[in-house]
Design an enzyme around this catalytic site. Structure first.
Site, PDB file in Angstrom:
ATOM      1  N   ASP A 187      -2.462   5.902  -3.544  1.00  0.00           N
ATOM      2  CA  ASP A 187      -1.337   5.255  -2.865  1.00  0.00           C
ATOM      3  C   ASP A 187      -0.793   4.152  -3.761  1.00  0.00           C
ATOM      4  O   ASP A 187      -1.191   4.020  -4.918  1.00  0.00           O
ATOM      5  CB  ASP A 187      -1.759   4.724  -1.492  1.00  0.00           C
ATOM      6  CG  ASP A 187      -2.838   3.655  -1.573  1.00  0.00           C
ATOM      7  OD1 ASP A 187      -3.533   3.589  -2.607  1.00  0.00           O
ATOM      8  OD2 ASP A 187      -2.992   2.881  -0.612  1.00  0.00           O
ATOM      9  N   SER A 189       0.817  -1.207   0.000  1.00  0.00           N
ATOM     10  CA  SER A 189       0.000   0.000   0.000  1.00  0.00           C
ATOM     11  C   SER A 189       0.855   1.263   0.000  1.00  0.00           C
ATOM     12  O   SER A 189       1.596   1.516  -0.938  1.00  0.00           O
ATOM     13  CB  SER A 189      -0.950  -0.049   1.197  1.00  0.00           C
ATOM     14  OG  SER A 189      -1.896   0.973   1.164  1.00  0.00           O
ATOM     15  N   ASP A 212      -5.933   1.774  -3.652  1.00  0.00           N
ATOM     16  CA  ASP A 212      -7.219   1.590  -2.972  1.00  0.00           C
ATOM     17  C   ASP A 212      -7.566   2.808  -2.120  1.00  0.00           C
ATOM     18  O   ASP A 212      -8.582   2.842  -1.444  1.00  0.00           O
ATOM     19  CB  ASP A 212      -7.244   0.314  -2.130  1.00  0.00           C
ATOM     20  CG  ASP A 212      -6.210   0.282  -1.010  1.00  0.00           C
ATOM     21  OD1 ASP A 212      -5.392   1.220  -0.926  1.00  0.00           O
ATOM     22  OD2 ASP A 212      -6.223  -0.690  -0.231  1.00  0.00           O
ATOM     23  N   ASP A 223      -1.119   0.923  -4.159  1.00  0.00           N
ATOM     24  CA  ASP A 223      -1.989  -0.054  -4.824  1.00  0.00           C
ATOM     25  C   ASP A 223      -3.329   0.541  -5.216  1.00  0.00           C
ATOM     26  O   ASP A 223      -4.226  -0.176  -5.661  1.00  0.00           O
ATOM     27  CB  ASP A 223      -2.189  -1.284  -3.936  1.00  0.00           C
ATOM     28  CG  ASP A 223      -2.918  -0.968  -2.640  1.00  0.00           C
ATOM     29  OD1 ASP A 223      -2.850   0.185  -2.178  1.00  0.00           O
ATOM     30  OD2 ASP A 223      -3.550  -1.878  -2.074  1.00  0.00           O
TER      31      ASP A 223
END
Length: 466
Positions: free
Chosen positions: A258, A118, A262, A260
């Site tokens: 961010d 993340s 999400d 990834d």
């Protein structure tokens, strides 16, 4: 649990998270779903209430990854473990966490895996396991995986000859996801000028394509990953470069993701950061106005700003507080049928469209609200007043012991007494790091600082931190 925290198995690559760990996770998942498929065929019979993934010759697991150098190593190890147990693997390559969640649901995989840490720096990585419904994997199975990782012997069968699984390219899954996002929007973004900060992460494969297709003029930064620069002074945890871009180019808005993707944090046309709380407020008001807010309720976490709750009360919107973690937000939403929930950090869940936080989806929802209301982003959150908030992160070895300490508890109670009804403190253990997080809010910033220092000093006096 020992390895899996609130957001998967996370640690420094080749230190606390190794290729051996990844291979064992793959081995167990492959064996688990192969065994489950066989049991279903015996108990239910082919075609009789079986999930579609179980109807295939072999169960198949879809894997995505972000741009960290170690993601390639872990991807190969996971694939080796899964196929050695007899399941197939489809690789989405570099893609976002929500795209893997979407692919699991859309193409009936038995589960999905996202390789990402993340917002963490490049040397960390993580393995997130997604269940067949597109949500985070149930803890019971994660506990079984942990026991297998630590077992002294390996009693899982290895597939032989033609039963060994296959690895196939599935980059079309990412394209299908992009198409899905585009079709959720009813309005063109023509004449909208948008900045996108891709954090040198997974969103560089998705975000620009979506906004370009919807007609926006896009200005993209941090979209040249090299394996080492993910989240490096960029993305949703480092907003200054996007603020500078929006101001310099006089853009209508900007969106930062961010590693990834999400999460999404926005920047309005005045260059002001619009965090997850403000996004919840904007979207909550819009959904209420359109009779699209079931239960007239938005799901938040205990870390949402005190000002958000005051603003919701003025707008006549109810709210629920959950423990920190988008997993907890999602569980509350789907249990009670709520449509909107999220975190201050930018994890926003729109249950009509997704089962997890989705940064790009959040960005296009905000842009669509701007178009629908023919207004700028600054106007949409101007009546939300953020309370001053002081945060302290304390490195500790024994998180549970520190929180249970009597003197620490007295200090927290005293702080809350002083803060009264116009403020609060939240002291909690991080779910992913060896940290105690202290948050204090009040309209008086100096009082916030004093009470945060008071709580921190109690931890220090008791020897839990330096």
């Amino acid at each position: 649990m020992k390895y899996f925290g609130t957001d998967g198995f996370r640690g420094e690559a080749n230190q606390s998270l190794t290729a051996i760990h990844a291979m064992k996770i793959g081995r167990y998942l492959g064996a688990h779903f192969l065994k489950l498929q066989k049991e279903m065929r015996v108990s239910l019979g082919a075609g009789h209430n079986m999930p579609e993934w179980a109807e295939e010759k072999r169960p198949c697991i879809v894997i995505g990854k972000d741009t960290r150098r170690s993601s390639y190593m872990l991807e190969n190890a996971l694939a080796a473990g899964i196929t050695s147990s007899g399941c197939d693997v489809n690789l989405m390559h570099v893609t976002t966490t929500p795209s893997v969640s979407y692919a699991v649901r859309a193409d009936n995989f038995c589960c999905g895996i996202m390789i990402s840490a993340s917002h963490n720096p490049f040397y960390d990585n993580g393995i997130k396991i997604i269940n067949s419904a597109g949500g985070k994997m149930e803890e019971e199975l994660l506990e079984e995986i942990e026991r297998y990782i630590d077992a002294e012997t390996d009693d899982l069968p290895l597939a032989e000859r033609g039963e060994i699984g296959m690895v196939e390219d599935y980059s079309r899954g990412r394209n299908r996801y992009i198409g899905y996002l585009i079709q959720t929007v009813r309005r063109s973004f023509k004449r909208m000028r948008v900045g996108l900060d891709c954090a040198n992460g997974a969103s560089f494969t998705v975000a620009k394509n979506v906004f370009d297709a919807l007609g926006a003029e896009t200005h993209v930064i941090h979209d040249h990953p090299n394996g080492l620069n993910i989240n490096l002074d960029c993305g949703s945890t480092h907003m200054q470069s996007l603020v500078d871009l929006v101001k310099a180019q006089k853009l209508d808005c900007g969106f930062a993701f961010d590693g990834d993707a999400d999460r999404c944090i926005a920047v309005d046309n005045h260059g002001k950061v619009v965090d997850g709380d403000a996004i919840l407020y904007i979207c909550g008001k819009e959904m209420k106005a359109n009779d699209a807010l079931p239960g007239n309720t938005v799901v938040t976490t205990i870390m949402s700003n005190f000002g958000l709750y005051k603003a919701f009360e003025r707008a006549g919107i109810d709210y629920v507080k959950t423990p920190v973690g988008d997993k907890n937000v999602a569980a509350e939403m789907f249990e009670h049928g709520y449509a909107l929930g999220g975190e201050q950090s930018g994890h926003i869940i729109f249950s009509k469209y997704a089962t997890t936080g989705d940064g790009v989806l959040t960005a296009i929802r905000l842009a669509e609200i701007m178009v629908e209301n023919k207004t700028d982003l600054a106007s949409l959150h101007q009546d939300l007043i953020h309370y001053p908030q002081v945060l302290r992160n304390l490195m500790v070895e024994d998180k549970e012991g520190a929180l249970a300490n009597e003197k620490v508890q007295r200090a927290i109670a005293e702080a809350n007494r002083v803060l009264g009804e116009e403020g609060r403190s939240v002291v909690r253990a991080s779910g992913t790091e060896p940290l105690i997080r202290v948050m204090v809010e009040h309209l008086d910033n100096d009082l916030c600082v004093d009470m945060a220092d008071h709580i921190v000093q109690a931890f220090r006096d008791e020897g839990f931190t330096a």
